[in-house]
Every structure is written in C-alpha cells, then in structure tokens.
Design an enzyme around this catalytic site. Structure first.
Site, PDB file in Angstrom:
ATOM      1  N   TYR A  18       0.875  -1.124   0.135  1.00 11.90           N
ATOM      2  CA  TYR A  18       0.080   0.069  -0.124  1.00 11.90           C
ATOM      3  C   TYR A  18       0.965   1.426   0.135  1.00 11.90           C
ATOM      4  O   TYR A  18       0.621   2.308  -0.916  1.00 11.90           O
ATOM      5  CB  TYR A  18      -0.696   0.044   1.209  1.00 11.90           C
ATOM      6  N   GLU A  40     -11.552   5.040   3.691  1.00 11.44           N
ATOM      7  CA  GLU A  40     -11.202   5.922   4.615  1.00 11.44           C
ATOM      8  C   GLU A  40     -12.465   5.791   5.656  1.00 11.44           C
ATOM      9  O   GLU A  40     -12.422   6.019   6.941  1.00 11.44           O
ATOM     10  CB  GLU A  40     -10.951   7.066   4.056  1.00 11.44           C
ATOM     11  N   TRP A  48      -5.853   1.369  10.286  1.00 11.71           N
ATOM     12  CA  TRP A  48      -5.770   1.165   8.686  1.00 11.71           C
ATOM     13  C   TRP A  48      -5.235  -0.182   8.231  1.00 11.71           C
ATOM     14  O   TRP A  48      -5.850  -0.772   7.461  1.00 11.71           O
ATOM     15  CB  TRP A  48      -4.795   2.141   8.193  1.00 11.71           C
TER      16      TRP A  48
END
Length: 189
Positions: A18, A40, A48
């Site tokens: 990522y 998000e 995350w």
C-alpha cells in the site's frame, strides 16, 4: 536498503505494498478514488491495517466498487452484508457506502467526474509537503476541513476532516511521504 516512511508496518506485506504502490501517488480514476474514499470511511475508529486486511472482501461485497452498482444496492443487500465476517460489519458505514456512491453519481453529473471535482481542490496539482518525521504529518488541515464540509453538503457521509486528510494523502492529492522515504519523489501530478 529501501527506506520507507516510519509509519509503515513492515511485518504486513499488504501495508508495505500500500505504501510503496499507492499512498501518495496521484490517482485519477473515479472508481479507484471511490474505493479509497470508502476505505477511509470504514477506518473511522479502527486501524488502517484492519481495513487493508479486509480490502479484498470489501471489493467482493461492493462489486469492485462499481459506483453505479453500489448506488443501486437495496437495503436487503446491505443488511445481508452484516453477516459477512470478512468485512467490517458496521451498519452505518455499510449504508454510507451506498449513500456515497449516490453522491458520487451526482458529482459526476455536475462536475464531469469525481477526479475533476477532487483535483480542483488542489488546483490540479499535488501538494507536496516537507515531512521530516511522522509528527509532521497532520491529522487534518484547512484543505481536509473544506473538502469534508463540501462533501457533506453534497450528501456524503462519514467524510469528516480527519478521514478526508487520510483520503487526500492516500489518493495522492497531498504527498506527505517523509523526506527520507525513497518513495517521496516517485510522485507526479
């Protein structure tokens, strides 16, 4: 040895990929922008890493984030997702995915594309910030607050200023890679 931002969890290959392949790279594809926006919104209150680990399952649940298909999902389809242990089972966040898809369709109709709409907030050019340490990375900014207010006015949900700051960074509208990161200057707008 490759240097990365200090926040990257090297023990998780999804996290490394990522950072290396997505975070901070200018993104201009409406479907991918929508996916990042949704991710998000799922993160609110969670790590995350949790979201990244469930990303593939979310893609399956939401038709690879096909905006038109997600916008047409029924309450019954969304309710059924609450039984899917592979995703984050938060009713309001799942329903927000449909609501945000519907809002994206309105944005596309009014502004031509989600891409054009979003990049207009930064004048069409990535904002590159001087980030020496992780402490220099803001959790929200005037830009993310403005974007958040605008999105809420347009019918988006779960798009607060902190989530929108993360989105701006993820989608590459803002480049907050640390100065020592080998990926800092791989970006272009």
């Amino acid at each position: 040895m490759v240097k990365r931002c200090s926040w990257v969890k090297l023990s998780n290959p999804l996290y490394v990929a990522y950072h290396d392949e997505e975070w901070g790279r200018p993104l201009h594809d409406d479907q991918k922008l929508f996916e990042l926006l949704c991710l998000e919104t799922y993160q609110a209150g969670l790590s995350w890493e949790t979201v990244l680990n469930k990303r593939q399952a979310f893609r399956q649940a939401f038709f690879q984030y096909d905006i038109a298909r997600v916008a047409q999902m029924t309450d019954k389809q969304l309710e059924a997702l609450l039984a899917n242990a592979a995703i984050i089972r938060h009713r309001a966040k799942l329903f927000a995915t449909r609501q945000n898809a519907q809002a994206v369709l309105k944005v596309q109709k009014e502004f031509g594309s989600l891409d054009h709409f979003l990049w207009d907030f930064v004048g069409g050019h990535q904002q590159v910030h001087k980030v020496t340490t992780i402490k220099d990375i803001p959790t929200k900014t005037d830009l993310s607050e403005h974007l958040s207010k605008t999105l809420k006015r347009l019918g988006f949900s779960f798009t607060g200023p902190v989530a929108m700051q993360s989105f701006l960074q993820a989608a590459g509208l803002v480049n907050d890679h640390e100065e020592t990161c080998d990926f800092k200057y791989h970006q272009s707008s």
